[in-house]
Enzyme design. Structure first.
Site, PDB file in Angstrom:
ATOM      1  N   GLU A  61     -53.543   1.459  15.942  1.00 11.44           N
ATOM      2  CA  GLU A  61     -54.665   0.784  16.245  1.00 11.44           C
ATOM      3  C   GLU A  61     -55.127  -0.766  17.628  1.00 11.44           C
ATOM      4  O   GLU A  61     -55.472  -0.084  18.597  1.00 11.44           O
ATOM      5  CB  GLU A  61     -54.944   0.124  15.385  1.00 11.44           C
ATOM      6  CG  GLU A  61     -56.575   1.262  14.523  1.00 11.44           C
ATOM      7  CD  GLU A  61     -57.591   1.490  15.101  1.00 11.44           C
ATOM      8  OE1 GLU A  61     -58.165   1.283  15.769  1.00 11.44           O
ATOM      9  OE2 GLU A  61     -57.443   3.485  14.349  1.00 11.44           O
TER      10      GLU A  61
ATOM     11  N   TYR B 187     -63.645  -4.690  15.954  1.00 10.57           N
ATOM     12  CA  TYR B 187     -63.192  -3.672  15.732  1.00 10.57           C
ATOM     13  C   TYR B 187     -62.267  -2.716  14.576  1.00 10.57           C
ATOM     14  O   TYR B 187     -61.705  -1.659  14.165  1.00 10.57           O
ATOM     15  CB  TYR B 187     -62.926  -2.649  17.003  1.00 10.57           C
ATOM     16  CG  TYR B 187     -62.812  -1.247  16.884  1.00 10.57           C
ATOM     17  CD1 TYR B 187     -63.155  -0.158  16.960  1.00 10.57           C
ATOM     18  CD2 TYR B 187     -61.656  -1.238  17.797  1.00 10.57           C
ATOM     19  CE1 TYR B 187     -62.525   1.336  16.035  1.00 10.57           C
ATOM     20  CE2 TYR B 187     -60.989   0.758  17.125  1.00 10.57           C
ATOM     21  CZ  TYR B 187     -61.696   1.024  16.986  1.00 10.57           C
ATOM     22  OH  TYR B 187     -60.726   2.561  16.372  1.00 10.57           O
TER      23      TYR B 187
ATOM     24  N   ASP C 115     -66.799   1.163  18.458  1.00  6.46           N
ATOM     25  CA  ASP C 115     -65.632   1.341  19.512  1.00  6.46           C
ATOM     26  C   ASP C 115     -66.705   2.091  20.988  1.00  6.46           C
ATOM     27  O   ASP C 115     -67.616   2.787  20.460  1.00  6.46           O
ATOM     28  CB  ASP C 115     -64.243   2.408  19.483  1.00  6.46           C
ATOM     29  CG  ASP C 115     -64.504   4.009  18.943  1.00  6.46           C
ATOM     30  OD1 ASP C 115     -65.935   3.665  18.671  1.00  6.46           O
ATOM     31  OD2 ASP C 115     -63.724   4.657  19.559  1.00  6.46           O
TER      32      ASP C 115
END
Ligand code: SF4
Length: 349
Positions: A26, A109, A127
Site C-alpha cells: 500500500e 485510506y 482512493d
C-alpha cells in the site's frame, strides 16, 4: 462484486493476509501505478522479508531501493514505522483501524486498506478510483478535494460497504474504477452499472468527479556543480530537511530565480578562481506534483583544495561509486548520460 469475480486481477500482494506485506504494497503503490510499483514491491520483500529486516536496514539502503519511485517521504516514514513496530511492538503489526492509523505515513485510506485486507475489518477505502466511481454512479457534484466532499464520500462509502466481506468489496470497487470506470472515455456501453448510473443518465461522465483546485506548479532552476578533484573524484552532498528529496544525494547545488546562460551563471554564483569551468550540460526537466525542476550540470575542475563554495558536508566519490548512491531521478538521468558503464568517460559533452 459479481463484476470483480469475472475480472480478477492477479497481483503479488493480493494472495496474502500478512499485514506487513499488505502495508508495504500500500505504501509503495500510493501515487504510483501498479506497473511501476510492482518491481519495487518485489525488491523490498526480497531485501526485507520481515518488519525486523526493514527496521534494521540502514536508511541509505532503504532510500537506494526506493530510488526512482518519487515522494521520498514515503520511504522515510516506512522506515520509521518499521522501527516502531519492530522495537516498540516487538514486531507485532497493529490490528485495529485506529492503531494502524497511528503508524507514520499511514492515512485514512491506507489504514482502511490494511484493516480490511489483512483483518477483514469493516472499513471502506476511498482512493481516487472510489471517488470517481461513487461520484459518477450517484451523480455527486461536490468537489472531492474539499473537506465537505471528503466527508460526503467517506460516509457514502461506509454506508454501501459490504460488511460481510469488506476485503473483496474494497478490492472490487477499486478495480472497477481502475479497469471499467476509468478517468478518460470509460466504455459505458459495456458497464454492468450503466442502467442505474446517474452520470451516464445526465451525460456528465466526463465532468465527474469535480475538483475545486487545479494544481499550480512552481518553476525552479537548479544548477549542480560537477566538481572533480585531482584524484578524479566528484563532490556530492546529502540533501537536508525542509525541501524536496530529503535524504537523497546530489552534486553541490545552486538554485537561481531563472534560467541563465553559462556566463551569467558564473557571474551570479561568483565561482572562485580555484574552479575552472569546463562545460555545462543540456537542461534536464523533472515534473513533481507542485513544482517543475529545470536542472543543468556545470562541470568544473578544482585547481586547489577545498574552495569555500563546496559546503563542509561534501564527500568525494569516484564516478564508478555513484551507481550505489541514491540520487533524485533528474540527477540519475544526467549521470547515465555523462558516465558510461565503467563509471567514467571524460569529455562526453
Ligand atoms: S456507466 Fe460509465 S460512468 Fe457509469 S459507472 Fe459505468 S463506466 Fe462509470
Amino acid at each position: 462484486m459479481s463484476w470483480y469475480r469475472q475480472h480478477p486481477r492477479v497481483l503479488p500482494w493480493k494472495s496474502t493476509k500478512d499485514p506487513y506485506i499488505i502495508w508495504l504494497s500500500e505504501i509503495i503503490l500510493q501515487q504510483t501505478r501498479v506497473a511501476q510499483g510492482t518491481p519495487y514491491f518485489l525488491a523490498f520483500t526480497k531485501a526485507f522479508p520481515s518488519v525486523h529486516d526493514l527496521a534494521n536496514a540502514p536508511q541509505d539502503e532503504v532510500m537506494r531501493l526506493w530510488e526512482g519511485l518519487g515522494y521520498y517521504s514515503r520511504a522515510r516514514n516506512l522506515h520509521t514505522a518499521a522501527k516502531y513496530i519492530s522495537r516498540e511492538l516487538d514486531g507485532v503489526f497493529p490490528d485495529t483501524y485506529q492503531t494502524i492509523l497511528k503508524l507514520k505515513g499511514v492515512g485514512p485510506y491506507t489504514a482502511a486498506a490494511i484493516a480490511s485486507f489483512a483483518y477483514d475489518l469493516p472499513h471502506a477505502v476511498v482512493d481516487g478510483n472510489v471517488y470517481r466511481v461513487l461520484s459518477r454512479y450517484f451523480g455527486i457534484e461536490t468537489p472531492i478535494d474539499t473537506s465537505t466532499g471528503k466527508k460526503t464520500f467517506a460516509e457514502l462509502a461506509d454506508q454501501i460497504l459490504d460488511r460481510e466481506d469488506p476485503a473483496s468489496y474494497n478490492q472490487a470497487i477499486m478495480n472497477f474504477g481502475s479497469m471499467q470506470c476509468v478517468p478518460k472515455n470509460p466504455d459505458c456501453g459495456k458497464c454492468p452499472l450503466q442502467s442505474a448510473c446517474r452520470a451516464f443518465e445526465m451525460q456528465k461522465v466526463t465532468q465527474l468527479p469535480i475538483k475545486s483546485k487545479k494544481i499550480k506548479r512552481k518553476d525552479r532552476y537548479f544548477y549542480f556543480l560537477l566538481c572533480f578533484n585531482e584524484a578524479g573524484e566528484i563532490a556530492i552532498n546529502r540533501r537536508g530537511a525542509g525541501d524536496i528529496w530529503q535524504g537523497l544525494y546530489q552534486f553541490p547545488l545552486f538554485e537561481l530565480e531563472q534560467a541563465m546562460n553559462l556566463e551569467d551563471i558564473v557571474e551570479t554564483l561568483k565561482l572562485p578562481k580555484e574552479l575552472e569551468v569546463l562545460s555545462i550540460s543540456k537542461t534536464y526537466k523533472q515534473i513533481l506534483t507542485h513544482q517543475t525542476i529545470y536542472a543543468r550540470f556545470i562541470e568544473v575542475e578544482q585547481k586547489q583544495k577545498s574552495p569555500e563554495i563546496l559546503s563542509s558536508d561534501a564527500v568525494w566519490k569516484l564516478p564508478s561509486a555513484l551507481v550505489d548512491i541514491a540520487f533524485p531521478k533528474v540527477v540519475n538521468r544526467f549521470i547515465e548520460d555523462r558516465f558510461d558503464a565503467a563509471g567514467y568517460s571524460p569529455g562526453l559533452f
